[in-house]
Design an enzyme around this catalytic site. Structure first.
Site, mmCIF file in Angstrom:
data_model
loop_
_atom_site.group_PDB
_atom_site.id
_atom_site.type_symbol
_atom_site.label_atom_id
_atom_site.label_comp_id
_atom_site.label_asym_id
_atom_site.label_seq_id
_atom_site.Cartn_x
_atom_site.Cartn_y
_atom_site.Cartn_z
ATOM 1 N N THR A 218 0.819 -1.230 0.000
ATOM 2 C CA THR A 218 0.000 0.000 0.000
ATOM 3 C C THR A 218 0.849 1.276 0.000
ATOM 4 O O THR A 218 1.946 1.301 0.550
ATOM 5 C CB THR A 218 -0.937 0.070 1.235
ATOM 6 O OG1 THR A 218 -1.653 -1.147 1.352
ATOM 7 C CG2 THR A 218 -1.911 1.221 1.184
ATOM 8 N N ARG A 246 -12.183 -9.556 -1.401
ATOM 9 C CA ARG A 246 -11.742 -9.029 -0.081
ATOM 10 C C ARG A 246 -11.375 -7.539 -0.235
ATOM 11 O O ARG A 246 -10.666 -7.143 -1.136
ATOM 12 C CB ARG A 246 -10.535 -9.812 0.407
ATOM 13 C CG ARG A 246 -9.938 -9.322 1.748
ATOM 14 C CD ARG A 246 -8.784 -8.366 1.535
ATOM 15 N NE ARG A 246 -8.132 -7.983 2.797
ATOM 16 C CZ ARG A 246 -7.228 -7.025 2.899
ATOM 17 N NH1 ARG A 246 -6.862 -6.333 1.831
ATOM 18 N NH2 ARG A 246 -6.681 -6.726 4.054
ATOM 19 N N VAL A 247 -11.909 -6.731 0.676
ATOM 20 C CA VAL A 247 -11.594 -5.307 0.676
ATOM 21 C C VAL A 247 -10.909 -4.983 1.997
ATOM 22 O O VAL A 247 -11.383 -5.386 3.063
ATOM 23 C CB VAL A 247 -12.882 -4.467 0.509
ATOM 24 C CG1 VAL A 247 -12.577 -2.988 0.690
ATOM 25 C CG2 VAL A 247 -13.498 -4.712 -0.865
ATOM 26 N N GLY A 272 -5.079 -4.358 6.854
ATOM 27 C CA GLY A 272 -6.275 -3.534 6.886
ATOM 28 C C GLY A 272 -7.324 -3.971 7.887
ATOM 29 O O GLY A 272 -8.023 -3.137 8.479
HETATM 30 N N1 GLY Z 1 -3.787 -1.878 4.034
HETATM 31 C C1 GLY Z 1 -4.032 -2.565 2.830
HETATM 32 C C2 GLY Z 1 -4.920 -3.705 2.980
HETATM 33 O O1 GLY Z 1 -5.031 -4.306 4.031
HETATM 34 O O2 GLY Z 1 -5.543 -4.070 2.005
#
Ligand code: GLY
Length: 373
Positions: A218, A246-247, A272
């Protein structure tokens, strides 16, 4: 009717919750980013200072460098794919002066999802578009659908699939009775060399590392101009080998990114799922709104992350999480759950990128916990 005692209590509670005065502008041009953002902060400050770019346009131009770079395997083109070998990207933007936001999640086929997030902000009455709808929206605005999987990412994905084992230690991709190779998960070098004779030892070592330790990479970039205007962007290919759909936190306003034009901005990289649980970027900005320095705001947020696991180091050791905070008065910080990580025997301290008025550098992050070798 409110009693005198209750009136007193509610006044006290309100006072405790009251924000500090809106920060005043420092007159400086500042951009901060994750450690992969040295080029991003340099471009962002140059564009704001020398070409009068808007803070959001400058931040997006900065992260576009990583999105389009096939060698950054955590963002955009060349990002590591989902478990089916398809690259899915998440991104969000927030524009301080207009207090508006936009984001896309699980978008495929577009190298620069940050630009689509900005279009969502500018051209729609919505904040977030996902998947197929986000791609159609991008194409409607003239963006070209492209293959985002590079040869490097494809081979790394294949090696991840080949590394998978069932409960008996067997994998469909071999080694096995009908597939060559002796070495297994503990000693993969010979087996990988046999399968990929034309690849360099460095590539194979990297591919095995990401196969066995999925990444969340990221890039986050925050900007502040001389007038005190602020913006931010976060963009990612998310968790490598993730379930399709998946987000992570990056496209979620308040988790991967938050900007409050009166006080400050924050963003995050790393796992995340842990950030979403503490609404990290919003928490950091809210802390600054209540008068904390950037370092204090990040430290408090990291403590909440650790608290979610009762400060159990064994559990916390399994992930990394980083926050970046920039106050309107120019105070900034990068902070990590851990001081760094060990990769192939080498310790890598956690750093973040910063540019103040045209001078860029990597700085060490403050951290909550120290990893032993
Ligand atoms: N911080 C990026 C993710 O977990 O998708």
């Amino acid at each position: 009717m409110i009693s005198r005692r209750n009136w007193f209590l509610s006044s006290a509670a309100l006072a405790a919750a009251a924000p500090s005065q809106a920060q005043t502008a420092s007159g400086r041009f500042v951009s901060i980013s994750s450690s992969n953002g040295l080029r991003a902060v340099t471009l962002a400050v140059t564009l704001m200072k020398q070409r009068n770019y808007d803070t959001l346009d400058a931040a997006i131009s900065g992260v576009n460098i990583q999105e389009e770079d096939p060698e950054d395997n955590s963002v955009g083109y060349g990002g590591l794919p989902n478990e089916e070998g398809i690259v899915e990207l998440d991104a969000s933007v927030m524009h301080g002066p207009t207090r508006r936001a936009g984001s896309v999640a699980s978008i495929r086929g577009i190298k620069t999802p940050s630009k689509i997030a900005k279009l969502v902000m500018e051209r729609t009455d919505h904040i977030m578009l996902v998947g197929e709808g986000a791609l159609r929206f991008a194409k409607a605005h003239g963006f070209k659908e492209e293959e985002l999987l590079t040869e490097k990412s494809r081979k790394a994905w294949l090696i991840w699939k080949e590394s998978l084992r069932d409960g008996r230690g067997h994998g469909n991709w071999g080694p096995g009775l009908d597939a060559p190779g002796e070495a297994g998960r503990e000693a993969p070098e010979a087996w990988l060399r046999e399968r990929y004779p034309n690849e360099s030892p460095e590539f194979l070592a990297w591919a095995w590392e990401v196969a066995t330790h999925p990444i969340t990479g990221t890039i986050n970039c925050l900007t502040l101009n001389g007038k005190g205007e602020m913006s931010g962007v976060t963009t990612t290919s998310g968790l490598s080998w993730k379930l399709p759909g998946r987000v992570g936190d990056s496209p979620i306003i308040g988790a991967g990114l938050f900007v409050d034009q009166d006080h400050g901005a924050a963003g995050s990289t790393g796992r995340g799922e842990e950030n979403i649980r503490v609404a990290g970027a919003h928490t950091v900005v809210e802390n600054m709104r209540h008068g904390m320095s950037a370092k204090e705001a990040v430290t408090d947020c990291l403590k909440r992350v650790a608290r979610n696991y009762n400060n159990d180091r064994k559990k916390l050791e399994q992930f990394d999480l980083n926050f970046y905070a920039l106050r309107k008065d120019g105070d900034f910080a990068g902070g990590s759950l851990w001081n760094g990580s060990y990769s192939r025997g080498q310790f890598r301290p956690r750093r973040f990128a910063v540019n103040v008025d045209g001078t860029a550098r990597l700085e060490d992050c403050i951290y909550l916990l120290e990893r032993k070798a």
